[in-house]
Scaffold this motif. Sequence first.
Motif, mmCIF file in Angstrom:
data_model
loop_
_atom_site.group_PDB
_atom_site.id
_atom_site.type_symbol
_atom_site.label_atom_id
_atom_site.label_comp_id
_atom_site.label_asym_id
_atom_site.label_seq_id
_atom_site.Cartn_x
_atom_site.Cartn_y
_atom_site.Cartn_z
ATOM 1 N N LEU A 1 0.822 -1.209 0.000
ATOM 2 C CA LEU A 1 0.000 0.000 0.000
ATOM 3 C C LEU A 1 0.857 1.261 0.000
ATOM 4 C CD1 LEU A 1 -2.304 -1.979 0.473
ATOM 5 C CD2 LEU A 1 -3.195 -0.438 2.232
ATOM 6 N N ALA A 2 1.961 1.247 0.760
ATOM 7 C CA ALA A 2 2.846 2.417 0.793
ATOM 8 C C ALA A 2 3.480 2.654 -0.572
ATOM 9 C CB ALA A 2 3.934 2.225 1.851
ATOM 10 N N ARG A 3 3.584 1.599 -1.362
ATOM 11 C CA ARG A 3 4.150 1.709 -2.711
ATOM 12 C C ARG A 3 3.084 2.135 -3.724
ATOM 13 N NH1 ARG A 3 8.712 3.113 -4.832
ATOM 14 N NH2 ARG A 3 8.672 2.635 -7.047
ATOM 15 N N GLY A 4 1.800 2.021 -3.335
ATOM 16 C CA GLY A 4 0.723 2.328 -4.269
ATOM 17 C C GLY A 4 0.246 1.125 -5.039
ATOM 18 N N GLY A 5 0.706 -0.064 -4.626
ATOM 19 C CA GLY A 5 0.305 -1.291 -5.305
ATOM 20 C C GLY A 5 -1.024 -1.809 -4.804
ATOM 21 N N ILE A 6 -1.431 -2.945 -5.355
ATOM 22 C CA ILE A 6 -2.701 -3.584 -5.003
ATOM 23 C C ILE A 6 -2.400 -4.972 -4.442
ATOM 24 C CG2 ILE A 6 -4.887 -4.497 -5.894
ATOM 25 C CD1 ILE A 6 -4.747 -2.287 -8.052
ATOM 26 N N VAL A 7 -2.947 -5.267 -3.266
ATOM 27 C CA VAL A 7 -2.745 -6.557 -2.615
ATOM 28 C C VAL A 7 -3.721 -7.582 -3.184
ATOM 29 C CG1 VAL A 7 -2.920 -7.796 -0.419
ATOM 30 C CG2 VAL A 7 -1.910 -5.499 -0.478
ATOM 31 N N VAL A 8 -3.210 -8.777 -3.467
ATOM 32 C CA VAL A 8 -4.062 -9.893 -3.881
ATOM 33 C C VAL A 8 -3.826 -11.028 -2.892
ATOM 34 C CG1 VAL A 8 -4.694 -11.476 -5.736
ATOM 35 C CG2 VAL A 8 -3.808 -9.198 -6.302
ATOM 36 N N PRO A 9 -4.616 -11.092 -1.813
ATOM 37 C CA PRO A 9 -4.398 -12.143 -0.809
ATOM 38 C C PRO A 9 -4.948 -13.476 -1.283
ATOM 39 C CG PRO A 9 -6.229 -10.758 -0.147
ATOM 40 C CD PRO A 9 -5.697 -10.180 -1.427
ATOM 41 N N VAL A 10 -4.149 -14.529 -1.084
ATOM 42 C CA VAL A 10 -4.571 -15.879 -1.452
ATOM 43 C C VAL A 10 -4.546 -16.732 -0.190
ATOM 44 C CG1 VAL A 10 -4.000 -17.955 -2.778
ATOM 45 C CG2 VAL A 10 -3.739 -15.698 -3.819
ATOM 46 N N ASP A 11 -5.592 -17.496 -0.001
ATOM 47 C CA ASP A 11 -5.705 -18.389 1.146
ATOM 48 C C ASP A 11 -4.459 -19.269 1.241
ATOM 49 O OD1 ASP A 11 -6.461 -20.353 2.986
ATOM 50 O OD2 ASP A 11 -8.550 -20.257 2.370
ATOM 51 N N PHE A 12 -3.820 -19.270 2.423
ATOM 52 C CA PHE A 12 -2.590 -20.040 2.610
ATOM 53 C C PHE A 12 -2.808 -21.532 2.375
ATOM 54 C CE2 PHE A 12 0.351 -22.228 5.672
ATOM 55 C CZ PHE A 12 1.486 -22.080 4.899
ATOM 56 N N MET A 13 -4.016 -22.041 2.669
ATOM 57 C CA MET A 13 -4.273 -23.464 2.495
ATOM 58 C C MET A 13 -4.590 -23.823 1.051
ATOM 59 S SD MET A 13 -3.641 -24.512 5.440
ATOM 60 C CE MET A 13 -4.150 -26.231 5.304
#
Length: 823
Positions: free
Chosen positions: A76-88
Amino acid sequence: MKTLTDLFQTFPARGDATACIHRTGVRRLLFSYAKIHDLSLRMAAWLGSQGIGAGDRVVLWGPNSPWWMVAFWGVLARGGIVVPVDFMSNAERATMIAELTRAKLILQSNDKLERVHRLPAQLMEELAFLLEKIEPQSSVFNASPDETVEIVYTSGTTGNPKGVVLSHRNLVANILQVNQHIPVVSSDFRFLSLLPLSHLFEQMGGFLTPLYNGAAIVYIRTLKPSAILEALREEDIYAIIAVPRLLLLLKGSIERKLAAKGLDRTFSRFLTRMDKVPKGLRKELFLPIHRQFGRHFTLFVSGGAALDPEVFLFWDRLGFTLLEGYGLTECSPVLTANPLDRQKLGSVGTPLPGVTVRIVGGEILVRGENVFAGYFQNPAATDEVLQNGWFRTGDLGEFDGSGWLRIKGRCKELIVTGAGINVYPDEIEALLNRTAGVRESCVVGLDRGAGEEVHAVIVPDGGGRPLDEIIDEVNRQLDDLHRITGGSVWTEAEFPKTTTLKIRKFQVKQRLQEGANASAGGAVDRLVLLIGKITGMPAERITDDALMVADLGLTSIGRLELVNALEQEFRLDLEDSIIGPQSRVRDLREIITRRENILLREHFRLWTTSAPAMALRRFGDALLHYPLASAFALLESQGREHLDGIAGPVLFVSNHLSYFDHPAIMFSLPEHWRYATATAAWEEFFFRNFKNSAQKVWKRCAFEYASLAFTVFPLPQTRGFRGALRHMGRLADRGKSILVFPEGERSVDGTLLPFRLGLGIMVRELAIPVVPVRISGLEKVFPRGAAWPHRGAVRVAFGEPLYFTTESPTEIVAVTRKAVESL
């Protein structure tokens, strides 16, 4: 506060206040708000060096940890977009999501045996070493409220996951709504994070809300029962964001403990009389149970699925506060919740401030600033759910007379029988799950050509009760039009689930229609996958009868890695000693199927490092140990200057010549190091290798003396050493250094023997400097096999500290042995 970066910018003002605690299973590591802010800016700078800029997508595929947090804020500090993926999730799903979002980088985990190889990747666990060399980014990206924060793919209970695009406006709106509706969290709170951060329920309730209030978050490496209970005991937890299945598991754990003491019937009768007893008095009456959760435990927050009324009543009657809420990923995610001052059985509460809810044709429709603007590159799916400013949730519900919402089920899961009757599976499942013989149930509609059949699938509890008898009992509680008309027994250990423990009903239904649910996707397949990843063996070689060591080549390090993976995958308590030379694949499968927790009695004592114990040790050294050692050993120490400037703790690694090695090293160390160092000794010498009862008593007395007089603790060689490793971590957390002899036996002539590979695991998990030590001369003063020592010169040399980062255990052992050999 208009954006999440505004929230991030509040971290420096909180300074040394604890933002999160990481319980790795070995160490307990603290991260302050200032440290998280600094590391996140370093992360942003590193992302820039990798070509990540504003609007670029970065996949986070790792377990909950401070490094997930640092990665999130760094993006976020870089201005990017997070794409979270379930660890399992498996590598195939992670790769699919990365490709769908055209991600430029994936941050994955060393704890996951699978890897994504199709795009640039970095291990989260290596960020600790990587970011040390990076200068922090000087400024934070100035995001606007409508810019995208993350793209979250739904968990896939319906088999059709979609990418939910959430903006700063959506998430900030929900933070403010949640905290206005439930104004209880303060900077004193500690949250235990158990649900995956890829799930918006945990992200809002157990991540953004604590950070917004300056509270602390506790992360644990594996979600096994002992780790959860240990964290509750030791971390003064105030709140847990939970799903109904987790609350049911904790309920079962309490009931099993009471049953083991023969108190289950008395407890059950007593509990049913608590409805009219004031909550404060209930807490006092059930104080032993409350103590297991810590002295300040305040509330559970339940969401993600419907909560069984019996589960709610259990916790409520015990005097716990359980807030049930309702929401969806598309709504950032919370829509309604029970307030703190009143909880209503069977209801998900009232709408949050700024959220409007209405029922149209039985379906729940909502609107508010927290509601998303659409699915990622999927306008058809977006148009289907967003109509005239309202979001169609796909859930069925109704308001009671007081305006409190009740959830009836999913539209897609509603069963319409041949008689045109609507049947809600959740209501029947609640009855089945309370019926003797059922561990878990799932009700689906099977179309037989004349409308849907109400079909019950159960996972039996092992009691052997017939399925027909179970169905008959439940049907007697239902009216004729809603009765179960067919049933099956699920032959796997459990149903396929999301990581928030919701059953993937579309998979259950698909396998029933295919007529084959006995093996696909079950515990067997996952076990074979894990064994294959660690041993390198092809799946066809991993048969039930295969010996883990002789046939599959499982090494000592592989054994530890496999047990860690089994605990992570199946949430069990295990010891690496469960895998021995005669262990077969079927033995592990049986443990998994029975959900059998393997725990051993250990002989570890932290009190021997306390100030009173150290005073006794100093007295013994002055009166007996030093005069005795100096009578035989003319000590010469070299390289003590290498310890200057090191704050400790460190891992002293020495060659092994004699029973006098320990006093020789201790009396060569400066005093402040000597009395802040514990020594690992061969466990089998004290507790296993004895010929008769007299020798057994003598060796046990020897351990008691060594434990107090020399701060010795046992390190096993013929069974798993994870218990010893956890003890070492606790010592390191208290600033105590550790002395180990990795040869595992005394050298006869002074020649350096091979080092045990377990040393590499110790160094990697403890994450402290290694100080090599070389003793010479003791092979003549008190050699192996001698009955009495002889006077002679003894030299103890200390080398320069070794700092390891991303090296493998094998590399660590090789480098350390070479350093000892060169002294």
